[in-house]
Design a protein around this motif. Structure first.
Motif, PDB file in Angstrom:
ATOM      1  N   GLU A  46       0.825  -1.209   0.000  1.00 16.81           N
ATOM      2  CA  GLU A  46       0.000   0.000   0.000  1.00 16.81           C
ATOM      3  C   GLU A  46       0.860   1.261   0.000  1.00 16.81           C
ATOM      4  O   GLU A  46       0.572   2.226  -0.720  1.00 16.81           O
ATOM      5  N   ILE A  47       1.911   1.258   0.810  1.00 18.16           N
ATOM      6  CA  ILE A  47       2.784   2.430   0.873  1.00 18.16           C
ATOM      7  C   ILE A  47       3.523   2.633  -0.444  1.00 18.16           C
ATOM      8  O   ILE A  47       3.666   3.761  -0.932  1.00 18.16           O
ATOM      9  N   SER A  48       3.990   1.547  -1.041  1.00 21.54           N
ATOM     10  CA  SER A  48       4.737   1.678  -2.293  1.00 21.54           C
ATOM     11  C   SER A  48       3.874   2.262  -3.403  1.00 21.54           C
ATOM     12  O   SER A  48       4.386   2.872  -4.348  1.00 21.54           O
ATOM     13  N   GLN A  49       2.565   2.096  -3.313  1.00 22.20           N
ATOM     14  CA  GLN A  49       1.666   2.635  -4.330  1.00 22.20           C
ATOM     15  C   GLN A  49       1.401   4.129  -4.156  1.00 22.20           C
ATOM     16  O   GLN A  49       0.798   4.758  -5.034  1.00 22.20           O
ATOM     17  N   LEU A  50       1.818   4.709  -3.031  1.00 20.24           N
ATOM     18  CA  LEU A  50       1.694   6.157  -2.876  1.00 20.24           C
ATOM     19  C   LEU A  50       2.562   6.882  -3.900  1.00 20.24           C
ATOM     20  O   LEU A  50       2.196   7.939  -4.404  1.00 20.24           O
ATOM     21  N   TRP A  51       3.751   6.328  -4.148  1.00 18.55           N
ATOM     22  CA  TRP A  51       4.650   6.859  -5.178  1.00 18.55           C
ATOM     23  C   TRP A  51       5.126   5.674  -6.024  1.00 18.55           C
ATOM     24  O   TRP A  51       6.260   5.189  -5.873  1.00 18.55           O
ATOM     25  N   PRO A  52       4.300   5.173  -6.910  1.00 18.61           N
ATOM     26  CA  PRO A  52       4.612   3.941  -7.645  1.00 18.61           C
ATOM     27  C   PRO A  52       5.821   4.051  -8.560  1.00 18.61           C
ATOM     28  O   PRO A  52       6.376   3.022  -8.963  1.00 18.61           O
ATOM     29  N   GLN A  53       6.242   5.270  -8.877  1.00 17.19           N
ATOM     30  CA  GLN A  53       7.406   5.417  -9.752  1.00 17.19           C
ATOM     31  C   GLN A  53       8.716   5.145  -9.009  1.00 17.19           C
ATOM     32  O   GLN A  53       9.748   4.899  -9.634  1.00 17.19           O
ATOM     33  N   LEU A  54       8.685   5.209  -7.677  1.00 18.85           N
ATOM     34  CA  LEU A  54       9.913   5.026  -6.905  1.00 18.85           C
ATOM     35  C   LEU A  54      10.207   3.544  -6.703  1.00 18.85           C
ATOM     36  O   LEU A  54       9.313   2.762  -6.371  1.00 18.85           O
ATOM     37  N   PRO A  55      11.453   3.121  -6.875  1.00 21.28           N
ATOM     38  CA  PRO A  55      11.809   1.704  -6.721  1.00 21.28           C
ATOM     39  C   PRO A  55      11.753   1.255  -5.269  1.00 21.28           C
ATOM     40  O   PRO A  55      12.020   2.029  -4.339  1.00 21.28           O
ATOM     41  N   LEU A  56      11.420  -0.016  -5.072  1.00 22.91           N
ATOM     42  CA  LEU A  56      11.324  -0.630  -3.755  1.00 22.91           C
ATOM     43  C   LEU A  56      12.605  -1.415  -3.493  1.00 22.91           C
ATOM     44  O   LEU A  56      12.988  -2.277  -4.280  1.00 22.91           O
ATOM     45  N   VAL A  57      13.267  -1.121  -2.377  1.00 27.00           N
ATOM     46  CA  VAL A  57      14.557  -1.731  -2.042  1.00 27.00           C
ATOM     47  C   VAL A  57      14.436  -2.441  -0.701  1.00 27.00           C
ATOM     48  O   VAL A  57      13.834  -1.916   0.241  1.00 27.00           O
ATOM     49  N   ALA A  58      15.001  -3.635  -0.595  1.00 26.53           N
ATOM     50  CA  ALA A  58      14.970  -4.400   0.654  1.00 26.53           C
ATOM     51  C   ALA A  58      16.289  -4.248   1.393  1.00 26.53           C
ATOM     52  O   ALA A  58      17.370  -4.386   0.805  1.00 26.53           O
ATOM     53  N   ASN A  59      16.220  -3.948   2.693  1.00 27.53           N
ATOM     54  CA  ASN A  59      17.418  -3.964   3.518  1.00 27.53           C
ATOM     55  C   ASN A  59      17.660  -5.398   3.968  1.00 27.53           C
ATOM     56  O   ASN A  59      16.848  -5.996   4.669  1.00 27.53           O
ATOM     57  N   LEU A  60      18.779  -5.954   3.515  1.00 27.43           N
ATOM     58  CA  LEU A  60      19.096  -7.340   3.863  1.00 27.43           C
ATOM     59  C   LEU A  60      19.350  -7.458   5.351  1.00 27.43           C
ATOM     60  O   LEU A  60      19.895  -6.569   5.970  1.00 27.43           O
ATOM     61  N   ARG A  61      18.975  -8.569   5.983  1.00 28.02           N
ATOM     62  CA  ARG A  61      18.291  -9.666   5.322  1.00 28.02           C
ATOM     63  C   ARG A  61      16.797  -9.640   5.619  1.00 28.02           C
ATOM     64  O   ARG A  61      15.966 -10.126   4.863  1.00 28.02           O
ATOM     65  N   CYS A  62      16.426  -9.041   6.709  1.00 32.39           N
ATOM     66  CA  CYS A  62      15.046  -9.089   7.181  1.00 32.39           C
ATOM     67  C   CYS A  62      14.065  -8.489   6.180  1.00 32.39           C
ATOM     68  O   CYS A  62      13.009  -9.053   5.900  1.00 32.39           O
ATOM     69  N   GLY A  63      14.410  -7.339   5.600  1.00 36.79           N
ATOM     70  CA  GLY A  63      13.489  -6.635   4.731  1.00 36.79           C
ATOM     71  C   GLY A  63      13.113  -7.401   3.480  1.00 36.79           C
ATOM     72  O   GLY A  63      12.063  -7.159   2.875  1.00 36.79           O
ATOM     73  N   LEU A  64      13.951  -8.355   3.081  1.00 36.65           N
ATOM     74  CA  LEU A  64      13.732  -9.090   1.844  1.00 36.65           C
ATOM     75  C   LEU A  64      12.475  -9.957   1.877  1.00 36.65           C
ATOM     76  O   LEU A  64      11.971 -10.367   0.835  1.00 36.65           O
ATOM     77  N   TRP A  65      11.951 -10.239   3.068  1.00 36.23           N
ATOM     78  CA  TRP A  65      10.771 -11.089   3.199  1.00 36.23           C
ATOM     79  C   TRP A  65       9.466 -10.346   2.902  1.00 36.23           C
ATOM     80  O   TRP A  65       8.432 -10.984   2.677  1.00 36.23           O
ATOM     81  N   TYR A  66       9.466  -9.018   2.899  1.00 41.16           N
ATOM     82  CA  TYR A  66       8.216  -8.272   2.996  1.00 41.16           C
ATOM     83  C   TYR A  66       7.614  -7.795   1.677  1.00 41.16           C
ATOM     84  O   TYR A  66       6.706  -6.982   1.678  1.00 41.16           O
ATOM     85  N   SER A  67       8.098  -8.306   0.571  1.00 44.42           N
ATOM     86  CA  SER A  67       7.466  -8.018  -0.712  1.00 44.42           C
ATOM     87  C   SER A  67       7.866  -9.103  -1.703  1.00 44.42           C
ATOM     88  O   SER A  67       9.008  -9.593  -1.649  1.00 44.42           O
ATOM     89  N   PRO A  68       6.952  -9.474  -2.608  1.00 39.02           N
ATOM     90  CA  PRO A  68       7.309 -10.492  -3.597  1.00 39.02           C
ATOM     91  C   PRO A  68       8.279  -9.986  -4.658  1.00 39.02           C
ATOM     92  O   PRO A  68       8.884 -10.780  -5.370  1.00 39.02           O
ATOM     93  N   LYS A  69       8.417  -8.671  -4.765  1.00 40.50           N
ATOM     94  CA  LYS A  69       9.279  -8.143  -5.815  1.00 40.50           C
ATOM     95  C   LYS A  69       9.967  -6.871  -5.358  1.00 40.50           C
ATOM     96  O   LYS A  69       9.305  -5.897  -4.977  1.00 40.50           O
TER      97      LYS A  69
END
Length: 515
Positions: free
Chosen positions: A39-62
């Motif tokens: 939901e938050i990523s759709q507020l600014w859909p043009q901005l890339p989504l980045v995972a902070n390793l390692r924990c953050g990598l679980w919280y989105s499929p892409k």
């Protein structure tokens, strides 16, 4: 009797914790939190989504990319700006896209992990200061970089170098961090990092913003990120920060919510990776608590059977040939990224190039089976791989373990690794260095080889220049920054880097022989 009572209480507490922290509870908690991230990523859909390793990598499929900011670098009285984890690719990505999201999570009791509260704000501030210093040096040569000060008539760079911390960080702690900023900026400038490219890519200074599940956002008043006078690094803490265990129910199952469930995956995931989870997320979540463990075991086993045949992204350092008289090819280091195994086949004109590859053992297996341009493999994993090279001395297996398991494992094997590399590079062979994940041990081995066998200009000389000049921590840091610029997933541990420095300082790296 008293000891028995205490032991019973301890066992009971452990049993309750194990009951709460089941595999299904963890996966269901991650799944629910991922909805918030989406939901938050759709507020600014043009901005890339980045995972902070390692924990953050679980919280989105892409995710568009990953980064590695450690919470320990933001702990009180332990603040640090680490040049072995520069994350320059994230700053460049933010500059290209106008900003980015970074996703992470934290355990119960905090809204944000220290990586977001302090480590990333320190990182943005130090990079801004380095860019400001660079722009000031060249402001007289490029008027597009500067504004004219109406009072003094002199050119000045308009670039925010302030330290932006969240409100819950005290003024005392902020002042203590600010006292260290100048030293960290000098460390960055001395590391050889490509600040010029960063300055040309970033049109506005970096600045962190914080969003959690408790953040109030008026959807009809969300500003356009282009309207800000900074490049936003939007820090999304995915988990609920409620201090009590939340018992949740659906129409079919009941389960306990775990904040920061993606953390410390070795203790609960049972071999499941974020990628595997999201490939089977619907099946796992809908199956319920009773059958979750068995489904995960089946998924992990099936993946284990065929994962060795999969190629993985692998950065490598390409060396262009330069011939001097009758001497063998002397490669000069030039970085290059290859996206997948399909690009491993090179044309005949490129075959004479010396190549350093860095990757996982999964990649090495794929290379051994499919790629004709990799002549030799240095395997630093704990387990051997099947390699069928026709040429003698084209494969070396060094079972190196992490520094937490053995403080001298890397040190004891580096001499053999450098000797193997020297022998093969002298013959003009291409070299792949691999370990379990391609992120730590293989990076440290490559670091030792580059410093031992190449001169400061990036030319292979078999260790002649190193025997004259030796090693300094600054010189080692510069080479590590060079490697990490391309191996963006590199995460060399402090213990392993210490072993590399000890090896280089001991003089063993100047004594080579044929294997």
């Amino acid at each position: 009797m008293e000891n028995d009572t205490k032991l019973s209480i301890y066992r009971a507490a452990r049993a309750i914790k194990r009951k709460d922290n089941t595999l299904y509870n963890a996966l269901r908690s991650i799944y629910d939190d991922s909805i918030f991230v989406g939901e938050i990523s759709q507020l600014w859909p043009q901005l890339p989504l980045v995972a902070n390793l390692r924990c953050g990598l679980w919280y989105s499929p892409k995710f568009h990319s990953t980064c590695y900011f450690k919470s320990t670098d933001g702990h009180t009285n332990n603040w640090s700006f680490n040049t072995s984890r520069l994350n320059f690719h994230i700053a460049l990505l933010a500059g290209q896209k106008g900003g980015c999201f970074i996703v992470d999570s934290t355990r119960r009791g905090k809204r944000f992990p220290d990586s977001m509260s302090k480590t990333i704000p320190i990182w943005t501030c130090v990079l801004n200061r380095a860019i400001f210093s660079y722009l000031n040096k060249f402001s007289n040569n490029d008027s597009s970089l500067v504004d004219r000060d109406s009072d003094t008539g002199r050119n000045s760079v308009d670039w925010d170098c302030s330290l932006h911390l969240p409100l819950w960080v005290s003024e005392t702690e902020k002042a203590a961090i600010e006292d260290r900023l100048e030293g960290w900026t000098k460390d960055l400038e001395a590391s050889g990092a490509d600040i010029a490219t960063l300055a040309s890519c970033l049109k506005k200074p970096l600045r962190p913003l914080w969003i959690s599940q408790r953040t109030v956002i008026w959807i009809n008043e969300v500003p356009d990120y282009d309207s800000w006078n900074f490049t936003p690094i939007i820090l999304v803490s995915s988990s609920s920060s409620n201090g009590v265990t939340q018992h949740r129910m659906t129409s079919e199952f009941s389960w306990n919510y775990i904040p920061g469930a993606g953390d410390d995956e070795e203790s609960w995931a049972r071999g499941l990776s974020p990628k595997l989870f999201w490939n089977h997320a619907y099946d796992l979540i809908s199956s319920g608590p009773d059958s979750c463990n068995q489904k995960v075991a089946d998924i992990v086993e099936k993946d284990r059977v065929y994962r060795a045949q999969r190629g993985q992204n692998a950065p490598h350092i390409t060396a262009k040939s330069s011939v001097s008289g009758s001497s063998p090819n002397l490669p000069c280091l030039e970085p290059l990224l290859r996206p997948d195994l399909s690009s491993l086949t090179m044309n005949s004109s490129e075959k004479d190039c010396g190549i350093f590859w860095l990757g996982s053992t999964n990649l090495a297996i794929g290379v051994a089976e499919h790629a004709s341009n990799v002549d030799c493999i240095l395997n630093c994993d704990q387990w051997p791989i099947s390699v069928h090279h026709q040429e003698a001395g084209a494969h070396l297996f060094l079972p190196i373990v992490n520094s937490k398991m053995d403080r001298f494992s890397l040190f004891d094997n580096l001499s053999s690794a450098v000797t193997f590399a020297n022998s093969n590079l002298t013959k003009g062979r291409t070299l792949l260095i691999c370990c379990h994940d391609g992120e730590d041990i293989s990076v440290c081995v490559c670091l030792a080889i580059l410093i031992s066998l190449f001169d400061d200009e990036g030319s292979f000389d078999g260790g002649k220049s190193f025997g004259k000049t030796g090693i300094t921590k600054c010189g080692m840091r510069r080479q590590l920054v060079y490697i990490c610029k391309f191996a963006i997933k590199a995460r060399p541990s402090r213990g392993n880097l210490k072993q590399v420095f000890s090896f280089l300082s001991s003089g063993k790296s100047t004594k080579f022989g044929d294997i």
